[in-house]
Design a protein around this motif. Structure first.
Motif, mmCIF file in Angstrom:
data_model
loop_
_atom_site.group_PDB
_atom_site.id
_atom_site.type_symbol
_atom_site.label_atom_id
_atom_site.label_comp_id
_atom_site.label_asym_id
_atom_site.label_seq_id
_atom_site.Cartn_x
_atom_site.Cartn_y
_atom_site.Cartn_z
ATOM 1 N N GLU A 81 0.832 -1.198 0.000
ATOM 2 C CA GLU A 81 0.000 0.000 0.000
ATOM 3 C C GLU A 81 0.866 1.247 0.000
ATOM 4 N N ARG A 82 0.193 2.365 -0.297
ATOM 5 C CA ARG A 82 0.854 3.669 -0.216
ATOM 6 C C ARG A 82 0.312 4.392 1.014
ATOM 7 N N VAL A 83 1.195 4.911 1.834
ATOM 8 C CA VAL A 83 0.780 5.611 3.040
ATOM 9 C C VAL A 83 1.534 6.931 3.142
ATOM 10 N N PHE A 84 0.951 7.864 3.903
ATOM 11 C CA PHE A 84 1.607 9.154 4.139
ATOM 12 C C PHE A 84 2.526 9.035 5.353
ATOM 13 N N ASN A 85 3.725 9.562 5.233
ATOM 14 C CA ASN A 85 4.673 9.443 6.347
ATOM 15 C C ASN A 85 5.507 10.696 6.586
ATOM 16 N N GLY A 86 5.233 11.778 5.856
ATOM 17 C CA GLY A 86 6.060 12.977 6.002
ATOM 18 C C GLY A 86 5.936 13.628 7.365
ATOM 19 N N ALA A 87 4.698 13.765 7.878
ATOM 20 C CA ALA A 87 4.499 14.398 9.185
ATOM 21 C C ALA A 87 4.857 13.445 10.315
ATOM 22 N N LEU A 504 3.851 18.737 4.978
ATOM 23 C CA LEU A 504 4.656 17.524 5.165
ATOM 24 C C LEU A 504 3.824 16.250 5.085
ATOM 25 N N ASP A 505 2.554 16.363 5.438
ATOM 26 C CA ASP A 505 1.714 15.165 5.535
ATOM 27 C C ASP A 505 1.395 14.546 4.179
ATOM 28 N N VAL A 506 1.659 15.253 3.078
ATOM 29 C CA VAL A 506 1.344 14.711 1.748
ATOM 30 C C VAL A 506 2.464 13.832 1.198
ATOM 31 N N ILE A 507 3.603 13.764 1.900
ATOM 32 C CA ILE A 507 4.714 12.938 1.432
ATOM 33 C C ILE A 507 4.349 11.459 1.599
ATOM 34 N N GLU A 508 4.534 10.678 0.536
ATOM 35 C CA GLU A 508 4.113 9.281 0.531
ATOM 36 C C GLU A 508 5.271 8.319 0.717
ATOM 37 N N CYS A 509 4.922 7.119 1.139
ATOM 38 C CA CYS A 509 5.867 6.018 1.251
ATOM 39 C C CYS A 509 5.161 4.768 0.714
ATOM 40 N N TYR A 510 5.852 3.986 -0.121
ATOM 41 C CA TYR A 510 5.252 2.786 -0.719
ATOM 42 C C TYR A 510 5.731 1.548 0.028
ATOM 43 N N LEU A 511 4.776 0.743 0.484
ATOM 44 C CA LEU A 511 5.073 -0.478 1.226
ATOM 45 C C LEU A 511 4.738 -1.693 0.375
ATOM 46 N N LEU A 523 9.868 17.342 -2.054
ATOM 47 C CA LEU A 523 10.166 18.589 -2.736
ATOM 48 C C LEU A 523 11.197 19.412 -1.958
ATOM 49 N N LYS A 524 11.851 20.312 -2.676
ATOM 50 C CA LYS A 524 12.856 21.169 -2.050
ATOM 51 C C LYS A 524 12.236 21.992 -0.921
ATOM 52 N N LYS A 525 11.005 22.468 -1.146
ATOM 53 C CA LYS A 525 10.305 23.255 -0.133
ATOM 54 C C LYS A 525 10.108 22.434 1.131
ATOM 55 N N GLN A 526 9.796 21.147 0.973
ATOM 56 C CA GLN A 526 9.585 20.268 2.122
ATOM 57 C C GLN A 526 10.902 19.975 2.837
ATOM 58 N N GLU A 527 11.989 19.801 2.055
ATOM 59 C CA GLU A 527 13.309 19.609 2.664
ATOM 60 C C GLU A 527 13.684 20.818 3.518
ATOM 61 N N GLU A 528 13.414 22.009 3.006
ATOM 62 C CA GLU A 528 13.739 23.226 3.752
ATOM 63 C C GLU A 528 12.922 23.327 5.042
ATOM 64 N N LEU A 529 11.675 22.875 4.996
ATOM 65 C CA LEU A 529 10.853 22.878 6.204
ATOM 66 C C LEU A 529 11.448 21.968 7.267
ATOM 67 N N TYR A 530 11.848 20.766 6.855
ATOM 68 C CA TYR A 530 12.481 19.848 7.812
ATOM 69 C C TYR A 530 13.707 20.488 8.447
ATOM 70 N N PRO A 537 16.172 16.006 6.712
ATOM 71 C CA PRO A 537 15.063 15.798 5.768
ATOM 72 C C PRO A 537 14.942 14.354 5.307
ATOM 73 N N LEU A 538 13.718 13.959 5.003
ATOM 74 C CA LEU A 538 13.475 12.718 4.287
ATOM 75 C C LEU A 538 13.993 12.898 2.868
ATOM 76 N N LEU A 539 14.618 11.895 2.335
ATOM 77 C CA LEU A 539 15.104 11.958 0.971
ATOM 78 C C LEU A 539 14.478 10.837 0.160
ATOM 79 N N ALA A 540 14.092 11.142 -1.082
ATOM 80 C CA ALA A 540 13.520 10.118 -1.951
ATOM 81 C C ALA A 540 14.589 9.074 -2.219
ATOM 82 N N SER A 541 14.360 7.850 -1.757
ATOM 83 C CA SER A 541 15.353 6.782 -1.886
ATOM 84 C C SER A 541 14.640 5.451 -1.722
#
Length: 544
Positions: A81-87, A504-511, A523-530, A537-541
């Motif tokens: 599933e896809r879940v939100f994990n940024g916040a 931040l809450d819109v950032i997804e993670c795929y399980l 996004l860069k804006k989200q990295e700057e917020l972190y 910051p969370l990094l896409a990886s």
């Protein structure tokens, strides 16, 4: 009862258990029984019954076992599933940095993940009741990783004991700043319940007509974090709560205690109690007290001279050292010890406040006058009638009034002034700057009632209410930490708290079963917020 998934790394099989929680009276902590009901089919997600081999051995191994020690690095998922994990990632990092997660794990080894998950939900789902947790849990990655039904959350609240809470407070106390002042205040929380013992009718701070209990909160004014609370009967006034709070603070083993309070906590007995326990304090007082009136009278016409003006505060500032007549009653010996203690008296004057005070006083005088002449006198106002009016009544003329101009002049002399006293802070500027930071408690009460949905106590048992308050308190620590970080980074000039969390809450993670979670785009804006919030910051990886 809840369903628990346990992944066996050796065999690659995910076993499914029924978990039933109960209270162990001997060990004084929540425990659980687990019953194996099958294994999880990785393709269909359905539970397949096992043939029973090794079932008893597996159950014995799982029953009452504390959560396995987590290893660093990604943990394979048992669902796709896809879940939100940024916040929730932000909350995870804050929990690590503040020690909240480690201290909860020490005090609540079997339930700390559920406590954290509910706290995360309360923060992100603004003002939503707990029965909507199921929907949120399906969409978010969180510490417990599964649904917590309403019945299970009630059982969780009931398993949180005073002993475990006290242990948590002790652990948190070791992490706090020793030399900071603590803001102390109370708020009213209304309830419809007729079974809660401390729900009583009292002075409600929001003019709610329901019975209530009161909640007292201690807040670090430099750290910006709450660290202690206590529940009080709804009919107990603020001034009566302080002695018990001082006694309770001695239990967790806090070091040097410095308290900042508003004038609602001022009384001669309370000041004597603070001196008796060698506590430092800063407290607001009434200008009608004798030592304040004397100081104001001595200042006289110099109240608005430029030499007394402070540009930083935009106020006229005055201070002097006075002697507090300390008294300590000794019941066992039947005597009273008396001595003089040093006290700093700080006065502040503002012309706009003078005009506002005059308007308020005149409106009150008009109301008193109308009450007297109409014959509808108010018992609580009798002292004011006698102080400011000369009342005469004759059969022919009825009620006539004259004014006690001397008493009115004394009240007018105090227009525009307000007062602080301290046995620690000599500088009036530093004293007021510190006192102004106590609004952090008022903001916290607003967060607790509005964002964390505690405007009403929606529980009917004492144990459930005590546990729920503790989980709400944990959520308040996280929320306060985020707001403090936003203030430090000046983020409130660009965002509201809601906007930061939503961003931040819109950032997804795929399980995916058997594989490490895959992090979605950041996004860069989200990295700057972190980074602004002091978090890596969370990094896409391929890994979260």
């Amino acid at each position: 009862m809840s369903i628990v998934h346990q992944h066996d790394k050796r065999s690659g099989i995910t076993y499914v258990y029924e978990s039933t929680s109960y209270w162990d009276k001997e060990k004084k902590q929540g425990r659980s029984h687990r019953k194996l009901i099958g294994r999880l089919d990785p393709e269909t997600g359905e539970v397949v019954a096992t043939d029973g081999r090794g079932k008893r051995r597996g159950q014995a191994k799982q029953m009452d076992a504390p959560p396995p020690a987590s290893k660093k690095g990604p943990v394979p998922s048992d669902r796709r599933e896809r879940v939100f994990n940024g916040a929730t990632y932000l909350f995870d990092r804050i929990g690590e940095e503040t020690g909240i997660t480690a201290d909860l794990k020490t005090c609540f080894p079997n339930t700390y993940k559920q406590i954290l998950s509910i706290a995360y939900y309360l923060i992100l789902e603004d003002n939503n009741p707990l029965f909507r947790f199921k929907k949120w849990a399906k969409l978010h990655r969180h510490p417990d990783g599964q649904d917590i039904p309403s019945q299970r959350s009630t059982e969780l609240f009931q398993c949180i004991t005073e002993e475990d809470k006290a242990r948590f407070f002790r652990l948190q106390a070791k992490r706090r700043m020793e030399d900071e002042y603590w803001a102390y205040d109370t708020t009213s929380i209304s309830s419809y319940s007729e079974s809660l013992k401390q729900v009583k009718y009292g002075k409600n701070k929001e003019d709610d007509k329901l019975p209530q209990f009161n909640l007292a909160l201690l807040f670090g004014e430099e750290s910006g974090l709450p660290f202690y609370y206590r529940k009080i009967a709804g009919n107990v006034p603020d001034v009566k709560t302080m002695k018990e709070m001082i006694r309770e603070l001695d239990t967790p083993g806090y070091g040097k205690i410095k308290l900042c309070m508003d004038r609602g906590f001022y009384s001669k007995d309370n000041i004597n109690a603070l001196y008796k326990d060698h506590l430092k304090f800063l407290i607001g007082t009434s200008t009608a007290l004798s030592y304040a009136k004397t100081f104001i009278h001595d200042i006289g016409g110099d109240k608005d001279q430029y030499a007394n003006y402070n540009g930083e505060l935009e106020l006229y500032v005055f201070t002097k050292t006075i002697q507090w007549e300390y008294e300590h009653k000794r019941p066992n010996k039947g005597d009273t010890l008396k001595s003089s203690r040093r006290l700093y008296l700080h006065l502040y004057y503002h012309a706009e406040k003078q005009a506002n005070d005059a308007l308020i006083f005149n409106k009150k005088m008009d109301a008193y006058k109308q009450e007297i002449l109409s014959g509808h006198r108010v018992l609580e106002h009798e002292k004011h009638y006698k102080k400011y009016f000369i009342i005469k009544e004759t059969p022919k003329k009825g009620i006539t009034l004259d004014y006690n101009q001397e008493a009115i002049n004394q009240a007018r002399e105090r227009y525009g002034f307000f007062t602080l006293i301290s046995n620690d802070i000599k500088d009036p500027v530093a004293a007021l700057q510190l006192y102004r930071t106590r609004d952090v408690v008022e903001k916290a009460f607003g967060d607790l009632k509005d964002r964390l949905n505690m405007r009403r106590a929606l529980t009917s048992s004492e144990s459930a209410l005590e546990g729920k308050l503790f989980v709400e308190f944990i959520a308040l620590i996280f929320l306060s930490s985020i707001k403090k970080r936003m203030e430090t980074a000046d983020l409130f000039s660009k965002y509201t708290l809601h906007e930061v969390l939503d961003e931040l809450d819109v950032i997804e993670c795929y399980l995916e079963p058997g594989k490490a979670p895959v992090q979605g785009e950041v996004l860069k804006k989200q990295e700057e917020l972190y980074r602004s919030l002091g978090v890596r910051p969370l990094l896409a990886s391929p890994q979260c």
